[in-house]
Motif scaffolding. Structure first.
Motif, PDB file in Angstrom:
ATOM      1  N   ILE A  31      -0.579  -5.618   4.836  1.00  0.00           N
ATOM      2  CA  ILE A  31       0.790  -5.291   5.234  1.00  0.00           C
ATOM      3  C   ILE A  31       1.053  -3.814   5.000  1.00  0.00           C
ATOM      4  O   ILE A  31       0.636  -3.245   3.984  1.00  0.00           O
ATOM      5  N   SER A  32       1.747  -3.210   5.938  1.00  0.00           N
ATOM      6  CA  SER A  32       2.210  -1.830   5.751  1.00  0.00           C
ATOM      7  C   SER A  32       3.655  -1.735   6.223  1.00  0.00           C
ATOM      8  O   SER A  32       4.020  -2.324   7.248  1.00  0.00           O
ATOM      9  N   LEU A  33       4.464  -1.020   5.461  1.00  0.00           N
ATOM     10  CA  LEU A  33       5.873  -0.842   5.790  1.00  0.00           C
ATOM     11  C   LEU A  33       6.117   0.573   6.291  1.00  0.00           C
ATOM     12  O   LEU A  33       5.589   1.535   5.724  1.00  0.00           O
ATOM     13  N   ARG A  34       6.888   0.682   7.344  1.00  0.00           N
ATOM     14  CA  ARG A  34       7.339   1.999   7.803  1.00  0.00           C
ATOM     15  C   ARG A  34       8.836   2.067   7.601  1.00  0.00           C
ATOM     16  O   ARG A  34       9.591   1.327   8.226  1.00  0.00           O
ATOM     17  N   GLN A  35       9.254   2.937   6.705  1.00  0.00           N
ATOM     18  CA  GLN A  35      10.673   3.048   6.375  1.00  0.00           C
ATOM     19  C   GLN A  35      11.268   4.275   7.041  1.00  0.00           C
ATOM     20  O   GLN A  35      10.625   5.317   7.147  1.00  0.00           O
TER      21      GLN A  35
END
Length: 386
Positions: free
Chosen positions: A102-106
């Motif tokens: 999982i990777s989050l882009r904020q």
């Protein structure tokens, strides 16, 4: 005097100064409404998470970090974890093992934030999120392994302004072609972007590391026992759905406490306006109270009358505050439905009762001093006042 007569007399006293009464009730209304909206966020998110976790997700989730560090952990799990779980499958009754990265882009703009969810293409999105279907294009298929393709949730596609065939930039150097868009489900999956596992690992420099491994059991009722065994044997964090729910409850409980703390300021101001209004009413009716004492009214009656006026003000402000809070929660849900497809606020009967109860308690406390002052009036002293 009957109780209904006391309430009727209190109402007449308040309506003598309608503007003052209205402004006081309005101040209390705003205070109660703010508390209701703050706490409704916790109620709504509880319902959303409970609904999501009861219908989707693994029986056991294995990760390196504890739940307290986040529900969507970054890739820090050793790549051999999935193989270790497969070796334990016959003994522990494991039906399926799904490695996830999982990777989050904020972003400052919530609509541009993204959750990139990588999982094996041969298992597909349905391995963890049963019931999803493609509204346009297709889902992940085994031939997508290591290919730069993506399936977008309905909200994610709309927020990013992408359609089937468009290019989705994962980072400055990596992109993927959109091959499908999911049908709206009014769930968290509407905001996810699903990609093959290797695509996420390469795009974000994770190597072979994983965020978590999702475990499906042949007998889900044994999830707690299996999670305990996995934690001891692998030295990693193994959590069940109930563990996640308890963590969410603790997290939202802290949020509720913070929201209530912020609301205390406005509640205090609202309570002071009630004190001011009721106290002014006692001062203005000093001779009237003296006349009532001369006619035989006891001090207890005057105290009860003033307290009833205070409670009546609180009831009006509390009831109106709950109604205004319903409108505020509706506005919040309009925004969160448009952004993420979930209702983030919910004014439950328990919350409505709490809001009215706090308002009545505030009214009772605000009326104590004015009621005490009214009860201590003497006939001679009250009638001598101009």
């Amino acid at each position: 005097m009957r109780q209904e007569d006391l309430w009727r007399l209190a109402w007449r006293s308040l309506t003598r100064r309608p503007v003052r009464t209205l402004l006081t009730a309005l101040g209390l209304t705003v205070a109660v409404a703010s508390m209701t909206v703050f706490l409704s966020l916790g109620e709504g998110l509880r319902q959303a998470f409970r609904s999501e976790l009861e219908s989707v997700g693994p029986d056991v989730q294995v990760s390196r970090s504890a739940l307290s560090l986040g529900l969507l952990p970054s890739p820090t799990l050793p790549p051999g974890t999935a193989a270790a779980l497969l070796r334990l499958a016959p003994e522990l009754g494991i039906a399926r093992v799904t490695p996830v990265a999982i990777s989050l882009r904020q972003s400052l703009d919530p609509a541009q934030s993204a959750v990139f969810y990588g999982l094996p293409a041969d298992q597909g999105v349905q391995a963890l999120f049963a019931g999803v279907r493609a509204a346009r294009g297709r889902l992940l298929v085994p031939s997508d392994r290591d290919r730069a393709v993506a399936v977008l949730g309905a909200r994610s596609a709309r927020n990013l302004g992408l359609g089937v065939g468009d290019e989705l930039w994962l980072s400055r150097r990596a992109s993927a072609r959109v091959v499908g868009i999911l049908a709206p489900q009014n769930s968290l999956t509407d905001t996810f972007t699903f990609l093959p596992l290797g695509t996420v690992q390469r795009a974000f420099g994770a190597g072979d590391r994983l965020s978590l491994v999702a475990v499906k059991l042949r007998r889900p009722e044994e999830a707690q026992r299996v999670a305990g065994l996995l934690s001891r044997r692998l030295g990693l964090e193994a959590s069940t759905r109930s563990d996640v729910l308890r963590f969410v409850e603790r997290l939202l409980g802290s949020s509720d406490a913070a929201g209530l703390g912020l609301s205390l300021v406005s509640l205090l101001v609202g309570g002071l306006t009630v004190v001011n209004t009721v106290t002014m009413g006692v001062v203005e009716r000093t001779r009237e109270f003296g006349t009532l004492r001369a006619l035989g009214a006891r001090p207890a009656f005057l105290r009860a009358l003033v307290l009833t006026e205070s409670l009546l003000l609180a009831l009006l402000g509390g009831g109106a505050g709950v109604l205004l809070g319903l409108v505020g929660a509706w506005g919040v849900n309009l925004y969160t439905q448009n952004l993420a497809g979930i209702d983030a606020a919910a004014v439950t009967p328990r919350l409505a009762g709490l809001s009215v109860g706090v308002s009545l308690l505030l009214g009772l406390l605000a009326g104590l001093l004015p009621a005490r002052a009214a009860g201590r009036l003497t006939v001679s002293g009250a009638l001598r006042r101009p």
